[in-house]
Design a protein around this motif. Structure first.
Motif, PDB file in Angstrom:
ATOM      1  N   PRO A  54       0.791  -1.236   0.000  1.00 44.64           N
ATOM      2  CA  PRO A  54       0.000   0.000   0.000  1.00 44.64           C
ATOM      3  C   PRO A  54       0.826   1.291   0.000  1.00 44.64           C
ATOM      4  N   ASP A  55       2.004   1.318   0.654  1.00 42.14           N
ATOM      5  CA  ASP A  55       2.795   2.547   0.737  1.00 42.14           C
ATOM      6  C   ASP A  55       4.026   2.521  -0.173  1.00 42.14           C
ATOM      7  N   PHE A  56       4.042   1.641  -1.172  1.00 41.17           N
ATOM      8  CA  PHE A  56       5.218   1.470  -2.023  1.00 41.17           C
ATOM      9  C   PHE A  56       5.648   2.762  -2.709  1.00 41.17           C
ATOM     10  N   PHE A  57       4.731   3.449  -3.348  1.00 40.75           N
ATOM     11  CA  PHE A  57       5.094   4.636  -4.109  1.00 40.75           C
ATOM     12  C   PHE A  57       5.479   5.795  -3.204  1.00 40.75           C
ATOM     13  N   GLU A  58       4.841   5.928  -2.045  1.00 38.60           N
ATOM     14  CA  GLU A  58       5.199   6.978  -1.102  1.00 38.60           C
ATOM     15  C   GLU A  58       6.617   6.777  -0.579  1.00 38.60           C
ATOM     16  N   LYS A  59       7.008   5.513  -0.376  1.00 47.62           N
ATOM     17  CA  LYS A  59       8.349   5.224   0.148  1.00 47.62           C
ATOM     18  C   LYS A  59       9.435   5.329  -0.922  1.00 47.62           C
ATOM     19  N   THR A  60       9.102   5.055  -2.176  1.00 47.11           N
ATOM     20  CA  THR A  60      10.141   4.990  -3.204  1.00 47.11           C
ATOM     21  C   THR A  60      10.244   6.238  -4.075  1.00 47.11           C
ATOM     22  N   ALA A  61       9.204   7.040  -4.157  1.00 47.83           N
ATOM     23  CA  ALA A  61       9.252   8.234  -5.016  1.00 47.83           C
ATOM     24  C   ALA A  61      10.309   9.194  -4.492  1.00 47.83           C
ATOM     25  N   GLY A  62      11.272   9.551  -5.357  1.00 51.55           N
ATOM     26  CA  GLY A  62      12.325  10.491  -4.979  1.00 51.55           C
ATOM     27  C   GLY A  62      13.389   9.901  -4.075  1.00 51.55           C
ATOM     28  N   ALA A  63      13.461   8.596  -3.947  1.00 54.35           N
ATOM     29  CA  ALA A  63      14.377   7.967  -3.006  1.00 54.35           C
ATOM     30  C   ALA A  63      15.754   7.664  -3.594  1.00 54.35           C
ATOM     31  N   TRP A  64      15.993   7.920  -4.870  1.00 53.33           N
ATOM     32  CA  TRP A  64      17.289   7.608  -5.482  1.00 53.33           C
ATOM     33  C   TRP A  64      18.387   8.398  -4.797  1.00 53.33           C
ATOM     34  N   GLN A  65      19.433   7.701  -4.332  1.00 52.21           N
ATOM     35  CA  GLN A  65      20.520   8.364  -3.636  1.00 52.21           C
ATOM     36  C   GLN A  65      21.872   8.074  -4.285  1.00 52.21           C
ATOM     37  N   GLY A  66      21.864   7.513  -5.472  1.00 52.80           N
ATOM     38  CA  GLY A  66      23.108   7.230  -6.172  1.00 52.80           C
ATOM     39  C   GLY A  66      23.598   8.454  -6.926  1.00 52.80           C
ATOM     40  N   GLU A  67      24.507   8.217  -7.881  1.00 53.02           N
ATOM     41  CA  GLU A  67      25.031   9.318  -8.691  1.00 53.02           C
ATOM     42  C   GLU A  67      23.887   9.946  -9.486  1.00 53.02           C
TER      43      GLU A  67
END
Length: 85
Positions: A54-67
């Motif tokens: 249920p909270d997949f998109f809220e947790k992953t949107a904007g979460a990229w922390q690589g280069e």
């Protein structure tokens, strides 16, 4: 040549009503019908209906922390002839 795009429903007798702009009233027109069946959408599915938590998109949107992601050079695209439509 001008074009008008619209969506209409064909009735059970195979009749479709076509309404055109009033400035075309009392003019003779050549009409070409090009049709494409419309995919009827059913109810919208939620993330968990598609197998996501249920909270997949809220947790992953904007979460990229690589280069930083950089779009590379693009090839030249094909030349399009838009005036034939």
């Amino acid at each position: 040549m001008q074009s008008i795009q619209l969506r209409s429903r064909v009735n059970e007798d195979g009749i479709i009503n076509l309404q055109v702009p009033l400035e075309l009233a009392n003019h003779e027109l050549d009409v070409v019908i090009v049709y494409q069946l419309v995919e009827v959408r059913t109810e919208e599915k939620l993330a968990n209906d598609l197998g996501y938590p249920p909270d997949f998109f809220e947790k992953t949107a904007g979460a990229w922390q690589g280069e930083p992601l950089v779009r590379g050079e693009q090839d030249k695209c094909d030349e399009r002839q838009w005036d034939v439509l």
